[in-house]
Design a protein around this motif. Structure first.
Motif: not given
Length: 233
Positions: A93-99
């Motif tokens: 839920d807290k993971t971005s595509l950039d991460m």
């Protein structure tokens, strides 16, 4: 006779500098690669036989130039230690595509690019060693390790594929699962109540990594787990 050359990708306080000291002490010319040029210069001035080569593994266009300079300055690469491998510890839920993208670029794509740079030297020499710093996250994905675990799993799979393909050419690829908290000052400050036995010693990890590069082909290790006795696994 010239010294063998070891390239260490991801030299920072902790494992990276311990790898550097170990291989330099064992008679290697060590090419230290990391983004922090000032830190590398300090180490090169402090540790005999070491040389600074600023390098960001996310910049794939820079790889050929960096390895070209290493080859010109020091000679062909005999050992590659791939120690670049950070990642964000967050859930889906807290993971971005950039991460997710950055974790993969550093852990997996960076390994792929650097190995391609050293293979010609190792093949010409009739052998070599590639050691990859891994993590338990490569084997199981924790709830709060979505980007890190997925990148490490891909990294381990790539290392295993390379080991199987390159082994007949006497190029030893090994993967070290480093499971636990590293004994460095800022980690100690975060966990002041923990005893020394709770932490992994970077120098002891370096000794294990060096041992892998000295194994005879009849008894190669692909995967090695290192952890303090108190670590759950």
């Amino acid at each position: 006779m010239s010294k063998p050359v070891c390239v260490i990708i991801g030299v920072g306080p902790g494992n990276g500098v311990s790898f550097t000291r170990k291989f330099a002490a064992e008679g290697y010319e060590v090419a230290m690669c990391a983004r922090n040029a000032a830190y590398l210069d300090e180490l090169a001035a402090e540790i005999s036989g070491t040389h600074a080569y600023p390098y960001d593994v996310c910049d794939t266009a820079a790889a050929s130039g960096v390895f070209g300079r290493i080859r010109q300055d020091l000679g062909p690469v005999a050992v590659l230690v791939y120690n670049a491998g950070p990642g964000e510890f967050v859930n889906i839920d807290k993971t971005s595509l950039d991460m997710l993208q950055q974790a993969w670029e550093i852990n997996t794509r960076g390994l792929f690019v650097t190995v391609q740079e050293v293979l010609p030297d190792m093949r010409k020499a009739g052998g070599g060693n590639i050691v990859v710093s891994g993590a338990t996250a490569s084997l199981r994905g924790g709830a709060n390790a979505a980007p890190f675990a997925s990148a490490k799993a891909a990294q381990r799979s790539l290392a295993q594929s390379m080991a199987r393909h390159l082994g007949p050419e006497k190029i030893h690829v090994s993967y070290v699962i480093i499971d636990g908290m590293i004994d460095i000052p800022y980690i100690r400050e975060m966990m002041p109540d923990k005893p020394t036995e709770y932490f992994l010693s970077p120098d002891d990890i370096a000794a294990a990594v060096f041992h892998l590069t000295q194994q005879p082909p009849s008894a190669w290790t692909f995967e090695l787990d290192v952890r303090p006795f108190g670590e759950k696994w």
